[in-house]
Design a protein around this motif. Structure first.
Motif, mmCIF file in Angstrom:
data_model
loop_
_atom_site.group_PDB
_atom_site.id
_atom_site.type_symbol
_atom_site.label_atom_id
_atom_site.label_comp_id
_atom_site.label_asym_id
_atom_site.label_seq_id
_atom_site.Cartn_x
_atom_site.Cartn_y
_atom_site.Cartn_z
ATOM 1 N N PHE A 63 2.325 -7.206 6.421
ATOM 2 C CA PHE A 63 0.574 -6.994 6.758
ATOM 3 C C PHE A 63 0.012 -6.138 5.922
ATOM 4 C CE2 PHE A 63 2.621 -7.922 11.043
ATOM 5 C CZ PHE A 63 1.272 -9.281 11.247
ATOM 6 N N GLN A 64 0.536 -5.464 5.079
ATOM 7 C CA GLN A 64 0.057 -4.633 3.773
ATOM 8 C C GLN A 64 0.092 -5.337 2.386
ATOM 9 O OE1 GLN A 64 0.430 -0.872 2.757
ATOM 10 N NE2 GLN A 64 -0.616 0.091 4.867
ATOM 11 N N GLY A 65 1.109 -6.152 2.945
ATOM 12 C CA GLY A 65 1.494 -7.615 1.636
ATOM 13 C C GLY A 65 0.828 -8.631 1.710
ATOM 14 N N ALA A 66 2.198 -9.717 2.398
ATOM 15 C CA ALA A 66 2.271 -11.068 2.509
ATOM 16 C C ALA A 66 0.624 -11.828 3.440
ATOM 17 C CB ALA A 66 2.732 -11.662 3.701
ATOM 18 N N CYS A 67 0.618 -10.504 4.557
ATOM 19 C CA CYS A 67 -0.675 -11.110 5.325
ATOM 20 C C CYS A 67 -2.306 -10.416 4.190
ATOM 21 C CB CYS A 67 -0.655 -10.037 6.479
ATOM 22 S SG CYS A 67 -2.489 -10.336 7.507
ATOM 23 N N THR A 68 -2.335 -9.790 3.674
ATOM 24 C CA THR A 68 -3.245 -9.578 2.539
ATOM 25 C C THR A 68 -3.476 -10.684 1.549
ATOM 26 O OG1 THR A 68 -3.515 -6.914 3.298
ATOM 27 C CG2 THR A 68 -4.318 -7.637 1.551
ATOM 28 N N TYR A 69 -2.315 -10.436 0.815
ATOM 29 C CA TYR A 69 -2.692 -11.321 -0.095
ATOM 30 C C TYR A 69 -3.390 -13.058 0.030
ATOM 31 C CZ TYR A 69 -1.150 -14.885 -3.967
ATOM 32 O OH TYR A 69 -1.097 -15.564 -5.011
ATOM 33 N N LEU A 70 -2.960 -13.362 1.375
ATOM 34 C CA LEU A 70 -3.116 -14.763 2.443
ATOM 35 C C LEU A 70 -4.100 -14.463 2.547
ATOM 36 C CD1 LEU A 70 -0.068 -15.905 3.703
ATOM 37 C CD2 LEU A 70 -0.919 -16.773 1.200
ATOM 38 N N MET A 71 -5.269 -13.606 3.089
ATOM 39 C CA MET A 71 -6.068 -13.661 3.623
ATOM 40 C C MET A 71 -7.352 -13.039 2.244
ATOM 41 S SD MET A 71 -7.297 -9.466 4.773
ATOM 42 C CE MET A 71 -5.869 -9.256 6.192
ATOM 43 N N ARG B 142 3.274 -22.381 -4.166
ATOM 44 C CA ARG B 142 3.009 -20.661 -5.130
ATOM 45 C C ARG B 142 2.432 -19.869 -4.014
ATOM 46 N NH1 ARG B 142 -1.118 -21.397 -9.713
ATOM 47 N NH2 ARG B 142 -1.192 -19.224 -10.272
ATOM 48 N N HIS B 143 0.920 -20.131 -3.438
ATOM 49 C CA HIS B 143 0.772 -19.019 -2.666
ATOM 50 C C HIS B 143 1.405 -18.047 -1.475
ATOM 51 C CE1 HIS B 143 -2.707 -19.405 -4.074
ATOM 52 N NE2 HIS B 143 -3.237 -20.168 -4.048
ATOM 53 N N LEU B 144 2.496 -19.079 -1.217
ATOM 54 C CA LEU B 144 3.424 -18.718 0.318
ATOM 55 C C LEU B 144 4.105 -18.255 -0.925
ATOM 56 C CD1 LEU B 144 3.538 -21.877 2.360
ATOM 57 C CD2 LEU B 144 2.865 -19.728 2.939
ATOM 58 N N PHE B 145 4.611 -18.093 -2.316
ATOM 59 C CA PHE B 145 5.986 -17.600 -2.915
ATOM 60 C C PHE B 145 5.207 -16.045 -3.065
ATOM 61 C CE2 PHE B 145 9.030 -16.067 -6.013
ATOM 62 C CZ PHE B 145 10.304 -16.953 -5.768
ATOM 63 N N ALA B 146 4.108 -15.759 -3.981
ATOM 64 C CA ALA B 146 3.895 -15.351 -4.335
ATOM 65 C C ALA B 146 3.338 -14.714 -3.213
ATOM 66 C CB ALA B 146 2.333 -15.270 -4.844
ATOM 67 N N ILE C 138 5.407 -10.519 -2.833
ATOM 68 C CA ILE C 138 3.923 -9.326 -3.014
ATOM 69 C C ILE C 138 4.382 -8.383 -1.400
ATOM 70 C CG2 ILE C 138 2.343 -9.403 -1.140
ATOM 71 C CD1 ILE C 138 2.032 -8.126 -5.139
ATOM 72 N N SER C 139 5.366 -9.088 -0.729
ATOM 73 C CA SER C 139 6.061 -8.649 0.339
ATOM 74 C C SER C 139 6.972 -7.411 0.098
ATOM 75 C CB SER C 139 5.940 -9.115 1.904
ATOM 76 O OG SER C 139 4.754 -9.363 2.675
ATOM 77 N N ILE C 140 8.141 -8.607 -0.898
ATOM 78 C CA ILE C 140 9.109 -7.557 -0.996
ATOM 79 C C ILE C 140 8.981 -6.472 -1.765
ATOM 80 C CG2 ILE C 140 11.568 -8.212 -2.675
ATOM 81 C CD1 ILE C 140 10.723 -11.018 -1.688
ATOM 82 N N LEU C 141 8.158 -6.835 -2.595
ATOM 83 C CA LEU C 141 7.804 -5.119 -3.788
ATOM 84 C C LEU C 141 7.502 -3.908 -2.393
ATOM 85 C CD1 LEU C 141 7.503 -5.180 -7.138
ATOM 86 C CD2 LEU C 141 5.022 -5.755 -6.271
ATOM 87 N N LEU C 142 6.170 -4.633 -2.011
ATOM 88 C CA LEU C 142 5.808 -3.496 -0.732
ATOM 89 C C LEU C 142 6.684 -2.413 -0.058
ATOM 90 C CD1 LEU C 142 2.444 -4.256 -0.251
ATOM 91 C CD2 LEU C 142 2.995 -1.796 -0.658
ATOM 92 N N LEU C 143 7.777 -3.908 0.350
ATOM 93 C CA LEU C 143 9.369 -3.507 0.695
ATOM 94 C C LEU C 143 10.400 -2.754 0.690
ATOM 95 C CD1 LEU C 143 9.733 -6.807 2.746
ATOM 96 C CD2 LEU C 143 8.791 -4.689 4.129
ATOM 97 N N GLY C 144 10.032 -2.757 -0.857
ATOM 98 C CA GLY C 144 10.471 -1.744 -1.844
ATOM 99 C C GLY C 144 10.371 -0.570 -1.839
#
Length: 295
Positions: free
Chosen positions: A137-145, A168-172, A176-182
């Motif tokens: 939610f801080q990653g993918a959801c925020t990026y997409l919103m 491209r947006h789904l991949f991005a 960003i979620s992978i980055l935050l999960l790390g």
């Protein structure tokens, strides 16, 4: 009247640590206008994120250091009311200045942040559940919103959810979620004692100090490979190497911190965690802002 304690617990300056996701989204859209850029910035960083911070602080009642506050003051009763008011203001401006789709995603984000902290659900006490909630939610959801808002074209009114289906947006968003999960477990590394006292078995507590460093290294390796593929496929390989140049100070500091913490666990403390957060956030904000201006 907002008390000083409540104002501190809203941790508005702490929102800078979540700003890289916003900046990444701005750098990847086609119809960005500066009016929308600043509108979404205010909605998220002045109202939505502080509302989440305040709600979390109200139910945690931390006595030790938390993100953005080394010595948090005692929580006052007005903190809960203020955080909910900030939520309502954020939703109102989301609907008024953007569209109902953006407002819906902001609402979902707010509800998940409450589920993360509220004692009746408290996803935070589950190592995997809390970790995934923050990462998604801080990653993918925020990026997409943000993409949905930024792709608003004033000549044709706006795009709806269909803009989010672009590959491209789904991949991005996934990247960003992978980055935050790390990175998220690193933000918990100094709170093991406090979290254990409350019964919150966070992912960092589960991994331990050394395990948290190893875990972050693995996820950053995956994210780095993903960004190479992303920039090479959707933009240009040059952008990947420029990204690595901006992140070089972060990498050097992280390697240094890993080495000294491996020898002395007390080095995994609040001050060093905040320094990593500041370095990584400012590096990514600068990079994504520059490539936004280059478009």
């Amino acid at each position: 009247m907002i008390t000083r304690s409540t104002l501190l617990h809203l941790r508005i300056p702490f929102s800078i640590f979540l700003m890289p996701v916003f900046c990444f989204a701005a750098s990847q859209v086609e119809h960005l206008t500066w009016q929308m850029y600043f509108a979404v910035f205010v909605i998220l960083h002045i109202f939505v994120y502080p509302a989440s911070n305040g709600f979390n602080s109200f139910y945690d009642k931390d006595e030790g250091s938390i993100g953005g506050l080394k010595n948090p003051p005692k929580v006052k009763q007005d903190l809960l009311f203020t955080s909910l008011i900030f939520d309502v203001i954020g939703l109102f401006f989301s609907f008024l200045l953007v569209n109902w789709q953006f407002a819906l995603l902001v609402f979902i984000y707010g509800m998940m942040s409450k589920a993360y902290s509220h004692p009746s659900i408290r996803l935070k006490k589950y190592a995997i559940g809390g970790w995934l909630t923050v990462g998604i939610f801080q990653g993918a959801c925020t990026y997409l919103m943000c993409v949905l808002a930024f792709e608003k074209d004033f000549l044709t009114d706006f795009y709806g959810f269909e803009v989010l289906y672009k590959e491209r947006h789904l991949f991005a968003a996934a990247l960003i979620s992978i980055l935050l999960l790390g990175s998220y477990p690193m933000t918990q590394i100094y709170q093991h004692e406090e979290d254990a006292k409350r019964g919150d078995k966070t992912i960092s507590l589960l991994l331990g100090i050394r395990g948290t460093f190893i875990f972050t290294i693995l996820f950053f390796g995956i994210a780095t490979a993903g960004f190479y593929f992303y920039f090479s496929t959707f933009q240009d390989e040059f952008y990947f190497w420029l990204f690595q140049a901006f992140l070089a100070p972060v990498l050097l500091y992280f390697v240094y911190w890993t080495i000294i913490s491996w020898r002395d666990a007390s080095q995994a403390n609040f001050q060093r965690t905040m320094l990593l957060n500041v370095l990584s956030s400012l590096s990514m904000i600068a990079y994504f802002t520059i490539i936004t201006l280059m478009k």
